[in-house]
Design an enzyme around this catalytic site. Sequence first.
Site, mmCIF file in Angstrom:
data_model
loop_
_atom_site.group_PDB
_atom_site.id
_atom_site.type_symbol
_atom_site.label_atom_id
_atom_site.label_comp_id
_atom_site.label_asym_id
_atom_site.label_seq_id
_atom_site.Cartn_x
_atom_site.Cartn_y
_atom_site.Cartn_z
ATOM 1 C CE LYS A 116 28.259 -46.569 10.466
ATOM 2 N NZ LYS A 116 28.414 -46.265 9.082
ATOM 3 C CD GLU A 200 20.003 -40.843 15.125
ATOM 4 O OE1 GLU A 200 19.112 -41.834 14.727
ATOM 5 O OE2 GLU A 200 20.947 -40.403 14.722
ATOM 6 N NE ARG A 292 28.356 -51.220 0.738
ATOM 7 C CZ ARG A 292 27.642 -50.843 1.828
ATOM 8 N NH1 ARG A 292 28.518 -50.167 2.802
ATOM 9 N NH2 ARG A 292 26.378 -50.975 2.001
HETATM 10 C C1 MV4 Z 1 16.254 -44.769 12.477
HETATM 11 C C2 MV4 Z 1 14.833 -45.060 12.476
HETATM 12 C C3 MV4 Z 1 14.061 -44.113 13.074
HETATM 13 N N1 MV4 Z 1 14.463 -42.829 13.899
HETATM 14 N N2 MV4 Z 1 16.672 -43.580 13.150
HETATM 15 C C4 MV4 Z 1 17.923 -48.668 10.162
HETATM 16 C C5 MV4 Z 1 18.915 -48.913 9.603
HETATM 17 C C6 MV4 Z 1 20.001 -47.670 9.712
HETATM 18 N N3 MV4 Z 1 20.573 -47.204 8.453
HETATM 19 C C7 MV4 Z 1 19.143 -46.717 10.470
HETATM 20 N N4 MV4 Z 1 17.748 -47.300 10.705
HETATM 21 C C8 MV4 Z 1 16.569 -46.617 11.323
HETATM 22 N N5 MV4 Z 1 17.070 -45.545 12.087
HETATM 23 C C9 MV4 Z 1 15.897 -42.798 13.931
HETATM 24 N N6 MV4 Z 1 16.178 -41.979 14.552
HETATM 25 C C10 MV4 Z 1 14.547 -46.129 11.573
HETATM 26 C C11 MV4 Z 1 15.391 -46.978 10.963
HETATM 27 C C12 MV4 Z 1 14.593 -48.247 10.200
HETATM 28 C C13 MV4 Z 1 14.967 -48.174 8.886
HETATM 29 C C14 MV4 Z 1 15.666 -47.349 8.190
HETATM 30 C C15 MV4 Z 1 15.939 -47.415 6.804
HETATM 31 C C16 MV4 Z 1 15.310 -48.526 6.137
HETATM 32 C C17 MV4 Z 1 14.501 -49.364 6.834
HETATM 33 C C18 MV4 Z 1 14.337 -49.378 8.351
HETATM 34 C C19 MV4 Z 1 13.512 -50.303 9.003
HETATM 35 C C20 MV4 Z 1 13.436 -49.979 10.220
HETATM 36 C C21 MV4 Z 1 14.021 -48.990 11.021
#
Ligand code: MV4
Length: 452
Positions: A116, A200, A292
């Site tokens: 990542k 981050e 994918r």
């Molecule tokens: C984050 C975020 C807030 N800030 N990164 C969760 C899954 C992963 N793909 C990335 N995620 C998140 N990264 C930063 N810098 C909040 C989430 C996140 C989230 C993202 C997508 C869908 C649902 C979520 C639920 C909680 C937190």
Amino acid sequence: MFDKILIANRGEIALRIIRTCRELGVKTLAIYSEADEQSLHVQLADEAICIGSAPASESYLRADRIFSAAELGNVDAIHPGYGFLSENPVFAEQCLDCKINFIGPSPEVIRQMGNKAYAKDMAKKAKVPIVPGSEGAIENENEALKVAESIGFPIIIKAVAGGGGKGMRLVHNSVSFSKEFNVARAEAEKNFGNGMVYIEKFVEDPRHIEIQIVADKHGKVLHLGERDCSIQRRYQKIIEEAPSPFLDNNLREKIGDAAVRLAKQCGYENVGTIEFLVDKQSNFYFMEMNTRIQVEHGVTEEVTGIDLIDLQLRIAAGEKIPFDQKNVKFIRHAIECRINAEDPERNFTPCPGEIILYYAPGGNGIRVDSHVYGGYRIPQYYDSMIGKLIATGNTREIAINRMSRALGEYIIRGVSTTIPFTKAIMSDIDFRAGHVTTKFIEEFMKRSNHGV
Ligand code: MV4
């Protein structure tokens, strides 16, 4: 086009792939575990080979046995579906070593996007916006604290080898930083065999918007628009839709162009998805790339009229994408509800067991992608998704009403499902108004009587 392919998967996605293969005149070889003898993918494929016992580690994850089946069946290509070996660069490489086409991107790209921190660096190179944070992985605790203080709390610590929410830690202030940093590293080491982490800035209450990408071997890269997957519970998507109620055409084009730039930057080939977080001010940030076909690909198919499995096969066989960006139109609105054998009243505990009565909805604008039937026994060994219901209409409101109607028709007896839960969301005022962020489910559970 290929003569015969092996489908290295089970469940609804195996069926989905078989269906397009039949339409294209491509023969299919299914593989299955002892728990899946009665599965529809075994019935509907041209041939099927049992490759082991019920646990995935003894069957669907056994590359050696899959290659034995591929050799017995004399296939030209392997479609990995999603999950299992679909994003395993070693498996993709072994396919190529055996002169079997892997229906997906190159092993190098799978490996690179699996890291990542590396993926973020690629995004930066492609001038795709990223969330402020550490440049790559960070090992030294004092340096990490300096980065955190310079970008400002709250911050989030993520595993380089993680993804999909696994191994993330939110840190609110410098007092708890040291502890959280070390826990994050230890968990990353334990869960992924790689203790590297990066930092981050935490984006508050974001939307999850992902862009579908298609890229052929001849340098053509297009996007097929977005899917809004903000409605999740513990990083498991529950409802996906397209177009996103939050994007206007201007923002859609900006994010789409950014995704195309990144796919070009990493030499991507086949179909893929680039995930973004979008904040309240419409700033968007690259999160990760999935190399994918995804569970929710059908939403994009309904909105664009494009068969993504057909495209995957054509691209892997060396054909050109038979249309241009200007031909891709987002005509209709589609919503998908995942149907899981889980009990929403018991904290979504999985409910394996026999389906004693089954009737799937139909009619105008309804698509059901499922591998289950009356008398089918859901094995305890795999995930709890037993189908996807997609409602399509000319407007979002029509799609929502249609989904509500179809969920009301759906009869599944013998196991608990998420059908009543998703049906309640269809009537929710905030959902109907398009006010959906990643906090939606938490807030919906509080105001409805679904408890926690
Ligand atoms: C984050 C975020 C807030 N800030 N990164 C969760 C899954 C992963 N793909 C990335 N995620 C998140 N990264 C930063 N810098 C909040 C989430 C996140 C989230 C993202 C997508 C869908 C649902 C979520 C639920 C909680 C937190």
